[in-house]
Design an enzyme around this catalytic site. Structure first.
Site, short mmCIF file in Angstrom:
data_model
loop_
_atom_site.label_atom_id
_atom_site.label_comp_id
_atom_site.label_asym_id
_atom_site.label_seq_id
_atom_site.Cartn_x
_atom_site.Cartn_y
_atom_site.Cartn_z
N TYR A 158 0.82 -1.22 0.00
CA TYR A 158 0.00 0.00 0.00
C TYR A 158 0.86 1.27 0.00
O TYR A 158 0.44 2.32 0.44
CB TYR A 158 -1.04 0.03 1.13
CG TYR A 158 -0.63 -0.54 2.47
CD1 TYR A 158 0.36 0.05 3.25
CD2 TYR A 158 -1.27 -1.68 2.98
CE1 TYR A 158 0.71 -0.45 4.48
CE2 TYR A 158 -0.92 -2.20 4.22
CZ TYR A 158 0.07 -1.57 4.97
OH TYR A 158 0.41 -2.07 6.21
N ASN A 203 6.56 -6.89 9.11
CA ASN A 203 5.75 -8.11 9.14
C ASN A 203 6.35 -9.07 8.11
O ASN A 203 7.33 -8.75 7.42
CB ASN A 203 4.26 -7.81 8.87
CG ASN A 203 4.02 -7.10 7.54
OD1 ASN A 203 4.70 -7.36 6.54
ND2 ASN A 203 3.04 -6.21 7.50
N GLN A 204 5.79 -10.25 8.01
CA GLN A 204 6.35 -11.27 7.12
C GLN A 204 6.43 -10.79 5.68
O GLN A 204 7.46 -10.94 5.01
CB GLN A 204 5.50 -12.55 7.18
CG GLN A 204 5.97 -13.63 6.21
CD GLN A 204 5.15 -14.90 6.31
OE1 GLN A 204 4.74 -15.30 7.39
NE2 GLN A 204 4.89 -15.55 5.17
N GLU A 240 6.59 -7.74 4.44
CA GLU A 240 7.60 -6.70 4.26
C GLU A 240 9.02 -7.29 4.29
O GLU A 240 9.89 -6.89 3.52
CB GLU A 240 7.43 -5.63 5.34
CG GLU A 240 6.16 -4.81 5.13
CD GLU A 240 5.64 -4.13 6.38
OE1 GLU A 240 4.76 -3.26 6.23
OE2 GLU A 240 6.08 -4.46 7.51
N SER A 288 7.24 -8.96 13.23
CA SER A 288 6.16 -8.65 14.17
C SER A 288 5.00 -9.63 14.05
O SER A 288 4.27 -9.88 15.01
CB SER A 288 5.67 -7.22 13.97
OG SER A 288 5.23 -7.04 12.64
N SER A 289 4.83 -10.20 12.86
CA SER A 289 3.81 -11.26 12.69
C SER A 289 4.18 -12.10 11.47
O SER A 289 4.69 -11.57 10.48
CB SER A 289 2.42 -10.66 12.52
OG SER A 289 2.36 -9.87 11.34
N THR A 295 -1.69 -1.26 15.08
CA THR A 295 -1.00 -2.22 15.95
C THR A 295 0.48 -2.32 15.60
O THR A 295 1.32 -2.48 16.49
CB THR A 295 -1.65 -3.62 15.88
OG1 THR A 295 -1.85 -3.97 14.52
CG2 THR A 295 -2.97 -3.66 16.62
N ASP A 328 2.37 0.12 14.42
CA ASP A 328 2.98 1.35 14.94
C ASP A 328 3.17 1.21 16.45
O ASP A 328 4.21 1.61 17.00
CB ASP A 328 2.09 2.56 14.64
CG ASP A 328 1.70 2.65 13.18
OD1 ASP A 328 2.55 2.36 12.33
OD2 ASP A 328 0.54 2.97 12.88
#
Length: 301
Positions: A125, A148-149, A151, A184-185, A220, A222
């Site tokens: 995005y 995250n995964q 990225e 982070s995830s 979340t 951030d």
């Protein structure tokens, strides 16, 4: 010169009038945890972009330069930490790289925490030409990154299909010079949980289970980056405890936000205005998160 006892953060992120994303999601928790926070708002929007109508203004690069110049001229440009989130263009990201170098002239020990916000669930995005700037210019300057995964896959060109793949991605990011890499995830969990992974270069690596909630939250990521910055400082870089405290705080806030929203909307999809993170109401959780989910060490072979 700043007080030696109080850590000082410069946070350059988006700002919303209503709700909690970007700086609105990061500043309050950092202040509650004892940090002085100076903030520059890259955009000022009425709400986050998930809402139907988006109104507001975008900070131009020359305006950003002017603000930094003002800090420098007044000699209030000493920071212990630098935090960045969403960036809208390659040029603004290159400008941030320049700001980091400038701040490090004042404090060579400055810790840069970079949340390379580019997308999620396979969708970008931000403009595609932001990717090489993150990968080649910004990430090598970072001490801690919290992608995250999706990225992390974008920045390394590698895919995470299993734990081994995740560790290869992490190692590739360490190889760029990043001391602490935090996914982070990831999708390595199951229907009920996600997996987060944190690794220090040449040190330990931990994974933690993150329970899934039946809702989509904004801000979340951030919040995660701000909390990870705070707890890594407060625990003297104890990565296991930092990961546990960060997830405990997030889970407490997300769970409370969900329960209050569900009480108002018992059935169906929860409206966006009801699912804004309840940060203020959970000040005590931010200050003193109770760790119920432990991080488990994993070995990189």
């Amino acid at each position: 010169m700043a007080s030696v006892n109080t850590p000082r953060v410069l946070s350059i992120q988006s700002h919303v009038v209503h709700g909690y994303v970007g700086n609105k999601s990061a500043i309050f928790p950092l202040q509650v945890l004892g940090f002085e926070v100076d903030s520059i708002n890259t955009v000022q929007f009425s709400t986050h972009t998930g809402y139907k109508h988006i109104k507001g203004t975008i900070l131009q690069n020359e305006e950003m330069a002017e603000l930094i110049e003002g800090l420098t001229l007044n000699e209030v440009d000493y920071y212990t930490h630098f935090l960045t989130g969403y960036s809208r263009s390659p040029d603004s990201l290159k400008q941030i790289a320049g700001i980091i170098k400038k701040l490090r002239e004042k404090n060579p020990a400055l810790i840069y925490v970079c949340d390379p916000v580019m997308g999620d669930n396979g969708q970008m995005y931000v403009p595609a030409d932001i990717l090489p700037v993150y990968r080649d210019v910004v990430v090598p300057l970072a001490d801690i990154i919290t992608p995250n995964q999706f990225e992390a896959e974008l920045m390394t060109g590698l895919k995470v299909k299993d734990l081994k793949g995740a560790l290869e991605v992490i190692q590739a990011l360490h190889d760029k010079g990043v001391k602490t890499v935090v996914l982070s995830s990831t999708d390595l969990g199951d229907d009920t949980k996600m997996i987060g992974i944190a690794s220090t270069k040449g040190g330990s690596c931990y994974q933690i289970q993150i329970p899934k909630m039946d809702a989509t939250y904004t801000g979340t990521g951030d919040l995660f980056a701000a909390l990870f910055l705070a707890w890594s400082h407060k625990t003297n870089n104890d990565i296991k405890l930092t990961l546990e405290k960060t997830i405990a705080t997030l889970q407490g806030i997300v769970k409370d936000t969900y329960q209050k929203a569900r009480a108002l909307q018992p059935e169906g999809e929860i409206p966006k205005a009801l699912i804004e993170l309840r940060l203020i109401q959970n000040k005590t959780i931010i200050e003193n998160p109770v760790v119920e989910i432990k991080a488990v060490e994993i070995t990189i072979n």
